[in-house]
Design an enzyme around this catalytic site. Sequence first.
Site, short mmCIF file in Angstrom:
data_model
loop_
_atom_site.label_atom_id
_atom_site.label_comp_id
_atom_site.label_asym_id
_atom_site.label_seq_id
_atom_site.Cartn_x
_atom_site.Cartn_y
_atom_site.Cartn_z
N GLU A 167 0.83 -1.14 0.02
CA GLU A 167 0.03 0.12 -0.03
C GLU A 167 0.65 1.38 -0.06
O GLU A 167 0.86 2.10 0.97
CB GLU A 167 -0.94 0.08 1.22
CG GLU A 167 -2.03 -1.31 1.19
CD GLU A 167 -2.87 -1.00 2.03
OE1 GLU A 167 -4.13 -1.77 2.20
OE2 GLU A 167 -3.02 -0.34 3.20
N GLU A 351 -5.53 -8.40 0.26
CA GLU A 351 -6.33 -8.16 1.54
C GLU A 351 -7.87 -7.70 1.26
O GLU A 351 -8.27 -7.13 0.48
CB GLU A 351 -5.66 -6.76 2.35
CG GLU A 351 -4.35 -6.88 2.95
CD GLU A 351 -3.84 -5.72 3.42
OE1 GLU A 351 -4.62 -5.09 3.93
OE2 GLU A 351 -2.67 -5.60 3.71
#
Length: 437
Positions: A167, A351
């Site tokens: 991320e 995720e």
Amino acid sequence: MRFCRSDFPPDFMFAAATSSYQIEGHAYGGAGPTHWDSFAATPGNIVRSETGAFGCDHYHRYAQDFALMQAAGFDGYRFSTSWARVLPEGRGTPNAEGLDFYDRLVDAMLSHDLRPMATLYHWELPAALADLGGWRHPDIANWFADYTQVIMDRIGDRMFSVAPINEPWCIAWLGHFTGDHAPGLRDIRATARAMHHVLKAHGTAIQTMRAMGMSNLGAVFNFEYVHPGDKSAKTAQAARRYDQAYNHFFLSGVFKGTYPAEVMAGLEPHMPKDWQDDFALIGTPVDWCGLNYYTCRRVVHAEGPWPAWADVPGPLPKTQMGWEIYPEGLCDTLRMVQREYTQDLPLYITENGMAAAHDPQREDAARIAYLDDHLDAARQAMAMGVPLQGYTFWSLLDNYEWALGYEKRFGLIHVDFDSFERTPKASYHALARALSR
């Protein structure tokens, strides 16, 4: 649950994820200080000033955790390695205890029939490098390459997959623009440099691992489905700016060798010198792309300097994080990524999950419904031709949720943070039954 394993292709991979600082217990094993330790030691930054010093004590209890994963029927484990555990000063002499720990950890995964899915950086920068400027420093990509070489020299021969960085938006934007994450800056120049340097580090790490003969290397990005919060023209523009900054900036750098014009309108004056020359490195080919998806965002125009946006609450049911539950956005995001960037490249959901308040009865109905709905969305995308090859649940364990401390519970497994006792939740048992059929 409404789904079972046989609803997916035979080689579709089911996994669960964690990250090092959130679960291991950073006080153990010779790990060096990180900028999260500094951030947490600053009053007002973290709920109850909690830290990752003990986490879930995974450092000592990993065999128990892997036994629970094996019993549930998971195929893989997405974990991260800690830069400061491997190189306490960020550079220089490796920590033998840290390398030995990851050696044992990977062997334990394999002994429990779990494919190791490594992430090299999940947000905890060694404090010594933060002192030098961290992600703002022009040499950080080289420091990261050296760390990559050290840790993959030790465990790279046993990896199923590796992604350099988790991320990048959170690292650059939350850490350098809003100040919500370490290092806690609110500086547009720092943000521009961090956004670019994190992608240089990604590319440098991919090249380092390629030179080592490694394969199945990928990139992991986070996504939110963006809704305009009202019907005004200014809000439509603000929502597009947010979408380009959040969902497209890093993808575009890696897969198109360019940054979106709407984002560069704010960042270009603050970019490092000759940044345009780095796209050949940033775009080093990868073997797969990972998507982290949790929620949607409703964006409106806000008066003031660039980026001139704000978010507003929406009407849908929300998780413990206050995030709207919008599974349709997962299908749409998978399709967008394939259509605009990756084409035939394999995709993984790296995720997806929800935080829910502790339920003493452990009925966990909301999490079970969330799982069902998002797996339905994944199947819809696959039916439309998206080459999705796996799904990873966040998170295996209740853990340290960064600036929110230990309050928000994402785990399939409940953790008592006083005794470290593990108790599988109803969602764990429901998932285990689904994966057995």
